[in-house]
Design an enzyme around this catalytic site. Structure first.
Site, PDB file in Angstrom:
ATOM      1  N   PHE A 146      -5.763 -17.526   3.911  1.00  0.00           N
ATOM      2  CA  PHE A 146      -5.209 -17.605   2.560  1.00  0.00           C
ATOM      3  C   PHE A 146      -4.072 -16.601   2.452  1.00  0.00           C
ATOM      4  O   PHE A 146      -4.282 -15.396   2.551  1.00  0.00           O
ATOM      5  CB  PHE A 146      -6.251 -17.325   1.469  1.00  0.00           C
ATOM      6  CG  PHE A 146      -5.643 -17.480   0.097  1.00  0.00           C
ATOM      7  CD1 PHE A 146      -5.551 -18.727  -0.502  1.00  0.00           C
ATOM      8  CD2 PHE A 146      -5.092 -16.390  -0.578  1.00  0.00           C
ATOM      9  CE1 PHE A 146      -4.939 -18.886  -1.743  1.00  0.00           C
ATOM     10  CE2 PHE A 146      -4.478 -16.546  -1.818  1.00  0.00           C
ATOM     11  CZ  PHE A 146      -4.406 -17.789  -2.400  1.00  0.00           C
ATOM     12  N   ASP A 232      -1.389  -9.356   6.790  1.00  0.00           N
ATOM     13  CA  ASP A 232      -1.489  -9.632   5.355  1.00  0.00           C
ATOM     14  C   ASP A 232      -2.681  -8.840   4.834  1.00  0.00           C
ATOM     15  O   ASP A 232      -3.831  -9.264   4.950  1.00  0.00           O
ATOM     16  CB  ASP A 232      -1.666 -11.131   5.100  1.00  0.00           C
ATOM     17  CG  ASP A 232      -1.780 -11.445   3.603  1.00  0.00           C
ATOM     18  OD1 ASP A 232      -1.936 -10.498   2.802  1.00  0.00           O
ATOM     19  OD2 ASP A 232      -1.733 -12.633   3.238  1.00  0.00           O
ATOM     20  N   LYS A 273      -1.674  -6.936  -4.849  1.00  0.00           N
ATOM     21  CA  LYS A 273      -2.907  -6.677  -5.604  1.00  0.00           C
ATOM     22  C   LYS A 273      -3.099  -5.190  -5.986  1.00  0.00           C
ATOM     23  O   LYS A 273      -2.458  -4.730  -6.907  1.00  0.00           O
ATOM     24  CB  LYS A 273      -4.104  -7.238  -4.851  1.00  0.00           C
ATOM     25  CG  LYS A 273      -4.034  -8.782  -4.784  1.00  0.00           C
ATOM     26  CD  LYS A 273      -5.317  -9.461  -4.378  1.00  0.00           C
ATOM     27  CE  LYS A 273      -5.207 -10.955  -4.639  1.00  0.00           C
ATOM     28  NZ  LYS A 273      -5.229 -11.794  -3.446  1.00  0.00           N
TER      29      LYS A 273
HETATM   30  C1  LIG Z   1      -4.238 -12.913  -3.172  1.00  0.00           C
HETATM   31  C2  LIG Z   1      -3.678 -12.999  -1.810  1.00  0.00           C
HETATM   32  C3  LIG Z   1      -2.346 -13.420  -1.578  1.00  0.00           C
HETATM   33  C4  LIG Z   1      -1.450 -13.933  -2.673  1.00  0.00           C
HETATM   34  O1  LIG Z   1      -1.238 -13.012  -3.692  1.00  0.00           O
HETATM   35  P1  LIG Z   1      -0.707 -13.532  -5.120  1.00  0.00           P
HETATM   36  O2  LIG Z   1      -0.388 -12.256  -5.852  1.00  0.00           O
HETATM   37  O3  LIG Z   1      -1.831 -14.292  -5.744  1.00  0.00           O
HETATM   38  O4  LIG Z   1       0.485 -14.380  -4.876  1.00  0.00           O
HETATM   39  C5  LIG Z   1      -1.872 -13.399  -0.284  1.00  0.00           C
HETATM   40  N1  LIG Z   1      -2.652 -13.003   0.735  1.00  0.00           N
HETATM   41  C6  LIG Z   1      -3.932 -12.615   0.571  1.00  0.00           C
HETATM   42  C7  LIG Z   1      -4.739 -12.184   1.747  1.00  0.00           C
HETATM   43  C8  LIG Z   1      -4.499 -12.608  -0.706  1.00  0.00           C
HETATM   44  O5  LIG Z   1      -5.769 -12.254  -0.881  1.00  0.00           O
END
Ligand SMILES: *Cc1c(COP(=O)(O)O)cnc(C)c1O
Length: 425
Positions: A146, A232, A273
């Site tokens: 994701f 990520d 986040k």
């Molecule tokens: C939440 C998330 C995203 C995307 O972040 P948004 O602020 O919702 O666009 C990307 N990578 C990971 C691993 C995430 O948990």
């Protein structure tokens, strides 16, 4: 219905149903206040937040130091765009690059934007530094990843719900099995690969923790093939997994548990986040000069990226992580939580296993993938004062704010225990 000051939960849900696009399926609880590890619904019922806005609110709801930074900056200057300099961005970039141990930072707003940025950076690096022929760069990604919701990012997804009828997709994505070093070795034989994009733990997929050496070996393989290793850490970063970063390499983290972690320093680090404590949309891509220098004026940007409020909020949010030793706390409470869940697994057939790192954990419910048992358990947890949400089928993610105390965690364990032992489907 008129929009009035005091709405019941029912009213708020009805408004969203009538006027909002139905792109989410929330638990039926309407929150109007948050403080630390707690949130309250509009009827005044108090809950433990066991999702933390998908690990954005690691520092706890409405942390006074972060809110104060937000208010102070909001009264001075909110947005200049990058057409002009502002007096906060440089300060923040110095602070954050030193904090994480990189030469440069590129500021964006959401996680998806930062992932997009990293993909663009990797492609450009691939052409200009590695010598990949024009328009042939590939990015290796993992199944069940994701990384966000834009068209390019879902082009790397194999989730049918996220992709169906959103094509055509962006080419150049190669998807391999997660936690499979042989698959990566094979994929890296292609000389057109610019980067490997990976989550150190797959959060959305159900908190899949790879084998101990996977990230370290994957990193070494990438190095041997002159391929960028992109982490990520939008969800795993900022102390969530018991260290400042789940890949924790050469950062300034003072967490004494770091010595036990694989020594990986991503070439490109993606954060979002909790970099703002969930107070403001802030994301960032970090890399050293030899990589970041391929981005020149006009190549990339964002009107809101690097705005003064974001800078002030992010600095305050990162200071809280250090001052309150959140990585250490997540490490200790995470061990306690999993050992308590292990005990519970012996008492009930409802839970198959618990897994996770630090305070990013999940329990796997003993039922079929498409059953509603996990959802029904979350409804029962809500009744008992704890908010969590199923992720991908029969898995429940547990990710409370990292400012939780041991006493609070044990109270949460007893809520979860009581709920599961009394649960009838
Ligand atoms: C939440 C998330 C995203 C995307 O972040 P948004 O602020 O919702 O666009 C990307 N990578 C990971 C691993 C995430 O948990």
């Amino acid at each position: 219905m008129a929009v009035i000051d005091t709405l019941t939960s029912q009213d708020s849900i009805a408004l969203e149903n009538q006027y909002g696009a139905q792109n989410y399926h929330p638990l039926p609880v309407v929150l109007s206040r948050g403080e630390g590890v707690y949130v309250w619904d509009v009827e005044g019922k108090k809950y433990y937040d066991f999702l933390s806005a998908y690990s954005a609110v690691n520092q706890g709801h409405c942390h006074p130091k972060i809110i104060s930074a937000l208010k102070d900056q909001a009264e001075k200057l909110t947005l200049t765009s990058r057409a002009f300099y502002n007096d906060m961005l440089g300060k923040y970039e110095k602070f954050a690059t030193e904090f994480f141990g990189f030469d440069k930072l590129l500021p964006m707003n959401t996680g998806a934007e930062a992932v997009e940025t990293a993909i663009k950076l990797a492609r450009k690096w691939g052409y200009e530094k590695k010598g990949i022929p024009a328009n042939q760069a590939k990015i290796i990604v993992c199944q069940n990843n994701f990384h966000g919701r834009t068209v390019t990012i879902i082009s790397a997804s194999n989730d049918p719900v996220a992709t169906e009828n959103f094509g055509p997709f962006t080419p150049g994505m190669v998807s391999i099995r997660y936690n499979d070093i042989n698959a990566l070795t094979e994929a890296l034989k292609d000389e057109h690969v610019a980067a490997f994009l990976v989550e150190p733990i797959q959060g959305e997929a159900g908190v899949y923790v790879p084998d101990d050496n996977y990230i370290k070996e994957a990193y070494a393989l990438c190095k041997s093939k002159n391929v960028l290793f992109i982490a990520d850490e939008v969800q795993t970063g900022i102390a969530r997994t018991g260290r400042l970063l789940a890949t924790c390499g050469n950062c300034s983290c003072e967490d004494k548990n770091c010595s036990r972690t694989p020594d990986v320093k991503p070439d490109v680090l993606i954060l979002g986040k909790a970099i703002s404590g969930g107070v403001f949309p802030v994301s960032a891509v970090l890399a050293n000069d030899d990589i970041m220098e391929v981005i020149r004026p006009g190549n990339h940007g964002s009107t809101f990226g690097g705005n003064p409020i974001a800078c002030a909020v992010a600095m305050a949010a990162l200071k809280v992580v250090k001052e309150e030793h959140l990585a250490q706390n997540a490490f200790e409470l995470g061990n306690l939580f999993r050992s308590e869940m292990q005990k519970l697994i012996k008492e009930t057939n409802l839970v198959r296993l618990v897994r996770g790192k630090g305070l990013l954990n999940a329990i796997v419910i003993n039922d079929t993938e498409d059953s509603s048992t996990a959802w029904n358990i979350c409804m029962a947890l809500k009744e008992n004062g704890l908010l969590a949400k199923p992720t991908h089928g029969n898995i429940i993610r547990f990710a409370p704010p990292l400012v939780m105390t041991k006493e609070q965690l044990l109270e949460c364990v007893s809520i979860i225990r009581k709920t599961l032992l009394e649960f009838k489907n």
